[in-house]
Structure formats: C-alpha cells, structure tokens
Motif scaffolding. Structure first.
Motif, PDB file in Angstrom:
ATOM      1  N   VAL A 149     -18.430   1.830  -0.317  1.00  0.00           N
ATOM      2  CA  VAL A 149     -17.086   1.354  -0.673  1.00  0.00           C
ATOM      3  C   VAL A 149     -16.950   1.227  -2.186  1.00  0.00           C
ATOM      4  O   VAL A 149     -15.996   1.747  -2.788  1.00  0.00           O
ATOM      5  N   ARG A 152     -16.731   4.553  -3.929  1.00  0.00           N
ATOM      6  CA  ARG A 152     -15.427   5.201  -3.744  1.00  0.00           C
ATOM      7  C   ARG A 152     -14.354   4.550  -4.619  1.00  0.00           C
ATOM      8  O   ARG A 152     -13.348   5.178  -4.942  1.00  0.00           O
ATOM      9  N   LEU A 153     -14.563   3.286  -4.991  1.00  0.00           N
ATOM     10  CA  LEU A 153     -13.533   2.565  -5.772  1.00  0.00           C
ATOM     11  C   LEU A 153     -13.699   2.740  -7.283  1.00  0.00           C
ATOM     12  O   LEU A 153     -12.807   2.367  -8.041  1.00  0.00           O
ATOM     13  N   TYR A 156     -10.851   3.990  -9.398  1.00  0.00           N
ATOM     14  CA  TYR A 156      -9.591   3.226  -9.350  1.00  0.00           C
ATOM     15  C   TYR A 156      -9.603   1.995 -10.246  1.00  0.00           C
ATOM     16  O   TYR A 156      -8.600   1.312 -10.381  1.00  0.00           O
ATOM     17  N   VAL A 157     -10.779   1.675 -10.827  1.00  0.00           N
ATOM     18  CA  VAL A 157     -10.878   0.466 -11.655  1.00  0.00           C
ATOM     19  C   VAL A 157     -11.195   0.880 -13.081  1.00  0.00           C
ATOM     20  O   VAL A 157     -12.356   0.932 -13.472  1.00  0.00           O
TER      21      VAL A 157
END
Lengths: 158, 149
Positions: A149, A152-153, A156-157
C-alpha cells in the motif's frame, strides 16, 4: 548525505531515466518481484495460521526460496529506482515509512528463520502451529500488505 | 462511446476522480489483489514445475479460495478505476492486451489446477510455463498502461 545521494544519481546505478523505457521496466520488475514474494509468503503463512491446515509444512517450506527470490527481484529493481532520483525519495514520508516496514519485515523474517522454522519443519499434517509462529505469520502478512500500500502511494505524496 | 461518456460522468466516477484519496485508495486495493491472485497463480505454476513436489494438490484448496477472493477484489477495484476514465482505457492497446492476457491467464490457471487435481501430469510443465508467462505478461501490460497513451 545529500552529496552522496547526488553522486549516486549520477553513477550508473542512477541511470534509469537515461535509458529508454528504463523506469517502466524497473517498475514492472518491481511488481513481478512483489507478486513472487507475496505468493511464497501466502502458502507458508496460510499453513501456519491453520487456513490451509492439511498442507504438509516441510515441503511447503521450500516456498521460502520463492519468497526470497521475489524479494531479491523487488529489492534490486527498487534500488535502481531509488538511485534514479534519491533526493526525491528521501524527502517522501511515505517512502520512509515503507522502508521502515521493510526493515521490520526483515526482522520478522529473521525471527521466523531462527525462532520458529526448526520446530515448524516437524509439524504433522493438520497439527496446529505454535503461537509464536502464528504471530510471525500474521506480522508478515500485515507488514508486506502495508509495504504494498505505501509503495503504491509514493507518487501521490509529493 | 456515449455509454462510456455517461459512465465517466456518473456520480461515482466523479467521486473517484476528484476526491483526494479515493483514486490512490482503490489503486492500493488493486495492488493487494494483484499480489494475492498472481502470487497464488505463481505458487501453483511453480508447484507444477516441481517446487514443493510432495505437496498434495487437494491440501492447496484453501489457496484457491483465497485466489478467487483476490479476483473479486480486483474485478471490483478494476471496474471502479475503469469507469473513472472509461473512454481513455477502452481505446488503449496496452489495456486491451492486459484484459486479454488476464482472461487467458485465468482460463489457463483453471486448466492447470484441474490437470494437477486429476494427476495427469503429462503436460503440466508446459501448461505451467504458459501460465507463468501469461501472469507476468498481464502485469507488464498493466504497468505500461500508465505510460502508453
């Protein structure tokens, strides 16, 4: 530290973006490695947790080599991805959290190998595993799911 | 195409595209589902190739159930990701190839499990290699959908 990271990105290790399709290829290998790793974990953890109770433990242990191979593929591709832009990654809190979970998963794997593996090998078919082995199995599933998880993130940050 | 456009315009598609953490959240679920489905697919392929050779296939049944849960997870999360950008995805060759490979991989997986269960071990290794290549091909095509427009 920053000088070191900059020199990393300028070395051959950091050349992913200079090669056509280099980065997508690394990502693909990273995903393939993670699936191989997770599959190897699932069969062993499913037996330890009693979900696949009739699975003979000793031959199932040969799937640790699958997990290790998957980890090697994911780690190697991951190192190349990191070196392609190290300053961006070390500034990313999700990346740092992911690395923390991987280190914890590594410690958990050591606990498995030195603290549970020997006794598990003599487990009879259908027999319930020791509670420390169950704790290790739950921890490995939780930690690696967290790693997936967080990985995968990362984009996005920023 | 108007059906696809209306899919993209639906309230749920707008929610997925425009709420901050919805899209990354669904993508994370999709990645977990992938790890479960492909991971177990590869476990059966490697078993057919000889790894853990003394494991009876019947004792691996619970893993099959888990794999189908993973398939359910990824059909749902995949549909949600799809409707957010339906027109873009449907015209992408890499996406079409990914879907075709996934359908083929699922069919070959079911065939492989049946062969192993029936213990007709003749062509298991060839089928296992095909299964392996299809799973890895689907991952590759899936990853490339992020790059090829």
């Amino acid at each position: 530290m920053n000088d070191f990271l900059t020199s990393l990105s300028q070395s051959w290790l950091g050349s992913a973006y200079a090669v056509a399709w280099g980065f997508p290829l690394l990502e693909t290998l990273h995903f393939i490695g993670l699936c191989i790793l997770f599959g190897g974990l699932l069969i062993i953890d499913a037996r330890i947790l009693g979900f696949a109770r009739q699975l003979p433990m000793k031959p199932a242990m040969s799937f640790t080599s699958m997990a290790v191979a998957g980890f090697a593929i994911a780690a190697t591709s991951g190192i190349f991805m990191f070196c392609s832009d190290p300053l961006r990654y070390v500034a990313n809190p999700v990346f740092l959290a992911k690395i923390t979970l991987i280190l914890l998963a590594g410690l958990n794997a050591l606990w498995f190998w030195f603290g549970a593996h020997g006794r598990l090998a003599s487990l009879a078919d259908g027999e319930t595993a020791a509670s420390n082995a169950k704790t290790i199995a739950w921890a490995s599933l939780a930690l690696w799911t967290g790693v997936i998880v967080l990985g995968r993130l990362i984009p996005y940050v920023e | 195409m108007s059906f696809l456009a209306s899919l993209e315009g639906s309230a749920i598609a707008v929610l997925i595209r425009e709420t901050m953490w919805t899209y990354p959240g669904i993508i994370s679920v999709h990645a977990i589902g992938m790890a479960i489905v492909v991971g177990i697919g590869l476990v059966f392929a490697l078993r057919a190739l000889g790894l853990g050779g003394r494991i009876p296939i019947s004792s691996m049944d619970p893993l099959l159930k888990l794999a189908w849960i993973g398939v359910g997870l990824n059909v749902c999360s995949g549909l949600l990701l799809f409707i957010a950008d339906a027109r873009k995805f449907l015209t992408m060759p890499t996406f079409q190839i990914k879907l075709a490979l996934l359908v083929a991989a699922t069919i070959v997986f079911v065939m492989l499990v049946r062969r192993l269960e029936a213990n007709r071990s003749g062509n298991d290794k060839a089928l296992a290699m095909i299964s392996l290549v299809l799973w890895l091909g689907a991952i590759t095509a899936g990853r490339l959908t992020a790059y090829i427009k």
